[in-house]
Design a protein around this motif. Structure first.
Motif: not given
Length: 384
Positions: A237-242, A322-325
């Motif tokens: 998901d977008g909650h990881t910096s991967r 959407v990235l949000d980490y």
């Protein structure tokens, strides 16, 4: 009279609830202090590996390696291979392609420092096809909030094993991703102020490589064809910096014997789908290794042979996600007492000047990406 009845009622409630104690399940002590032997042989020329360890208490799991064992792998053609210990409890041997063919059976034998002989049964290497398709879909998943869904990147694999191939499969994923510290080292204080010219980017870019711990297994035994489409693998998901810069997966497809499949399927059910101690009691899964010296002593783990097909994939800039980490890097202002607030044990103190010219203190996560568990050594397979 009413007062007496009321007093007796209150006393009864006190006695009732005073007798209620929290349930503390008793874990069988026999679940610990058992040998654990695990390993595999594949049809890929290279290092074949075996691990020997001891089980640990379920309430405080830890890896307890068994060092100094004599470990051998043998096949049903009379070949014997001795393994060397390269890390505590980790043993390996290089096997050439001529010894690694589907249809051959293999077993492992371990002589422990205590003189006990641990041995697996023979496991036959099943033939397997090349990896078919690995792809992803962007999907919305329900959350604990009925009004809010979570958007994820769900990765799938297709299996096409039509022909004289195994009906049992397991996938392993080794993931690697690139990430960065927020700043290079420009200024630091260790009792004296230092300006680094040019700024030091040595520890700004890192890579993490890790085995995905989930177990992915499937069997087509009850299907009309040896095909399985859209089997779900990794979920991101977008909650990881991967996915922040570049993400890679090495997908290994392993064709299993019936015995190896049943073992890994039980392990998958017990690990992936476990809802907690009170919903499903964890259990020690019996493998194919026995204690020849003391048959009454159980041995955990499994040694198996498998045909392998592997392929590497890269992902970045995922459309629709959407990235949000968060970040463990944080900035702060210099305190009212200035540099006197910092003790020598806290040195060095990193800082920089922002676009407005204000001095900002940085914690070590801001300038050293290794603090998050990665390495600054770029993997050989990483694009330039």
């Amino acid at each position: 009279m009413r007062q007496i009845k009321l007093i007796l009622h209150i006393l009864g409630l006190i006695l009732l609830f005073g007798c209620i104690k929290p349930y503390d399940p008793v874990i069988d002590s026999n679940a610990e202090n058992k040998y654990v032997v695990s390993g595999q042989v594949t049809n890929m020329e290279g290092w074949q590996k075996v691990e020997v360890s001891m089980s640990s208490p379920i309430e405080s799991p830890t890896y307890i390696p068994v060092e100094g064992c004599q470990v051998t792998i043998s096949d049903d053609k009379g070949n014997l291979f001795s393994l060397d210990e390269y890390l505590p409890g980790h043993y390996e041997v290089w096997m050439g392609q001529q010894y690694l063919t589907p249809g051959t059976s293999y077993k492992v034998t371990v002589l422990t420092p205590e003189g006990e002989v641990l041995e697996s049964g023979f496991d036959k290497m099943s033939p397997g096809p090349p990896i078919d398709s690995v792809y992803y879909h962007i999907e919305d998943r329900p959350t604990s909030n009925p009004d809010l869904d979570m958007r994820v990147m769900q990765i799938y694999v297709d299996l096409n094993a039509i022909g004289e191939y195994s009906q049992n499969y397991k996938w392993e994923i080794v993931e690697t991703w690139e990430y960065e510290a927020a700043h290079p080292v420009e200024f630091y204080y260790d009792g004296t102020h230092h300006e680094v010219i040019p700024p030091d980017y040595t520890n700004k870019v890192c890579w993490i490589t890790a085995l995905v711990k989930n177990v992915f297994t499937v069997s087509t035994r009850n299907l009309s064809q040896n095909i399985y489409n859209q089997y779900p693998l990794q979920t991101l998901d977008g909650h990881t910096s991967r996915l922040g810069i570049l993400y890679s997966m090495l997908v290994r497809q392993l064709a299993l014997s019936d015995g190896a499949y049943y073992y890994w399927e039980e392990l998958r059910i017990n690990s992936n789908e476990q809802g907690g101690l009170y919903e499903k009691q964890p259990f020690a899964i019996k493998g194919n290794v026995v204690n020849v010296s003391n048959p009454e002593k159980d041995v955990l783990g499994y040694f198996y042979a498998a045909s392998e097909s592997s392929r590497r994939y890269f992902y970045q800039d995922i459309e629709g996600l959407v990235l949000d980490y968060g970040s463990e890097c944080y900035e702060s202002s210099l305190g009212r007492f200035g540099w006197r607030e910092y003790f020598p044990r806290e040195y060095p103190i990193y800082y920089f000047y922002n676009e407005s010219g204000y001095l900002r203190i940085l914690n070590v996560y801001c300038v050293d990406c290794r603090c998050q568990g990665g390495t600054t050594i770029k993997p050989d397979f990483w694009p330039n």
